[in-house]
Enzyme design. Structure first.
Site, mmCIF file in Angstrom:
data_model
loop_
_atom_site.group_PDB
_atom_site.id
_atom_site.type_symbol
_atom_site.label_atom_id
_atom_site.label_comp_id
_atom_site.label_asym_id
_atom_site.label_seq_id
_atom_site.Cartn_x
_atom_site.Cartn_y
_atom_site.Cartn_z
ATOM 1 N N CYS A 89 0.858 -1.181 0.000
ATOM 2 C CA CYS A 89 0.000 0.000 0.000
ATOM 3 C C CYS A 89 0.893 1.228 0.000
ATOM 4 O O CYS A 89 1.682 1.434 0.937
ATOM 5 C CB CYS A 89 -0.907 -0.004 1.228
ATOM 6 S SG CYS A 89 -2.037 1.407 1.296
ATOM 7 N N CYS A 143 -3.261 7.316 -4.722
ATOM 8 C CA CYS A 143 -3.048 5.860 -4.676
ATOM 9 C C CYS A 143 -1.639 5.487 -5.137
ATOM 10 O O CYS A 143 -1.301 5.648 -6.313
ATOM 11 C CB CYS A 143 -4.083 5.127 -5.502
ATOM 12 S SG CYS A 143 -4.031 3.328 -5.282
#
Length: 335
Positions: free
Chosen positions: A90, A255
């Site tokens: 992530c 992101c």
């Protein structure tokens, strides 16, 4: 019945939440973070659900737990937990977690300004900049990223037939560029994009079973994220995205693994070269600065090593309890 206590520090990376579990994380079996991730999923996923879902979290909640490194040459291991699951990697979570860990003195890097971080997806090298007792920026050099498939098709009941590519940047992304049946994310609300995504992600994984599996780790598989593209909000942005994850979330940050996947897609199609800067804009207008650091190989196929630079801010400290006597101890979702 027992009560489990977790001391947490909350932050956001360019608008998307990061909850670092400072104490209370479980001991995990495994020789590396990939194996520890699998052990956590099997034995402790109730912690993820309890801390990320309502009533202690919300639809967009993301978090992390830090661990000692398996290799003494590295600084730490990290486990990513969020509403969408226990992720291999992530990017926004890395930026937020490193910001918290440095500002709060949770870790002391072996080399100031640099961190070697073990993730379930592989080793990630991190740099950070300090100023006025705060971490001003974090730059991560991500795992090898690549275009997994191009020119695939899926039918959306609202939009019709859609063309998409799939790229990997730590997770697998189905990327939808502007096309006849999709005019761009700027023409749709977040709730509409979520509705489209919920339908087509399931259809993609049913239509292309076992198509998207990492060549070096078969536990990393299937399309987990949907990326919609469209017009940028600012003139200095290279591209803009709305990334869908979990069951009903649109990433508020640009992101990190999605930006890596996007750069891998563009590199494979000749739209980016090594060294090019790629400014990726989120649905709310926040930005990451990406770069193709180098070309590499992954199981004999062309891939890139991407980097992502962004910022995070701490906003809260809390002690959260999960009481097994609570009917909602392990969290819930309404939709």
């Amino acid at each position: 019945m027992s009560v489990h206590k977790f001391n947490c520090i909350d932050a956001h990376t360019c608008g998307n939440p990061v909850r670092l579990v400072k104490t209370g994380g479980p001991e995990l079996k495994g020789s590396n973070m990939a194996e520890k991730r699998q052990y956590f999923i099997k034995e402790y996923d109730w912690i993820r659900r309890g801390l990320m879902f309502e009533p202690r979290g919300h639809d967009m909640m993301s978090g992390s737990i830090l661990y000692p490194p398996s290799d003494p040459n590295n600084d730490l291991g990290i486990l990513f937990i969020e509403t969408s699951g226990c992720l291999p990697m992530c990017g926004h979570g890395t930026i937020g977690s490193i910001t918290i860990a440095i500002e709060e003195g949770i870790i002391t890097p072996k080399v100031p300004g640099r961190i070697r971080m073990e993730t379930p997806a592989g080793l990630v090298e991190v740099e950070y900049g300090l100023g006025s007792n705060k971490v001003e920026w974090v730059k991560l050099t991500n795992v090898k990223s690549y275009l997994a498939a191009s020119e695939l098709f899926v039918r959306c009941s609202s939009l019709g037939e859609l063309r998409f590519d799939v790229a990997y940047g730590g997770n697998f992304y189905a990327i939808f560029d502007v096309q006849p049946n999709f005019s761009g994310l700027q023409d749709f609300s977040a709730s509409e994009l979520i509705g489209f995504s919920q339908e087509i992600r399931e259809k993609i994984n049913l239509k292309y079973p076992d198509r998207f599996i990492h060549p070096e780790d078969d536990t990393i598989r299937d399309v987990s994220h949907i990326m919609w593209s469209g017009d940028t909000l600012s003139s200095d942005a290279t591209a803009r995205n709305a990334v869908f994850y979990g069951d009903k979330a649109i990433d508020r940050s640009p992101c990190g693994t999605g930006t890596s996947a996007r750069m891998a897609q563009w590199y494979a199609k000749g739209k980016l070269s090594v060294g090019d800067k790629f400014v990726h804009e989120s649905f709310i207008g926040s930005k990451f600065e990406g770069r193709v650091e180098k070309e590499t190989k992954l199981s004999g196929e062309t891939a890139i090593v991407p980097s992502i630079k962004g910022w995070a801010r701490i906003y809260g400290y809390n002690t959260i309890t999960i009481d097994e006597d609570d009917p909602y101890a392990h969290g819930f979702q309404v939709i």
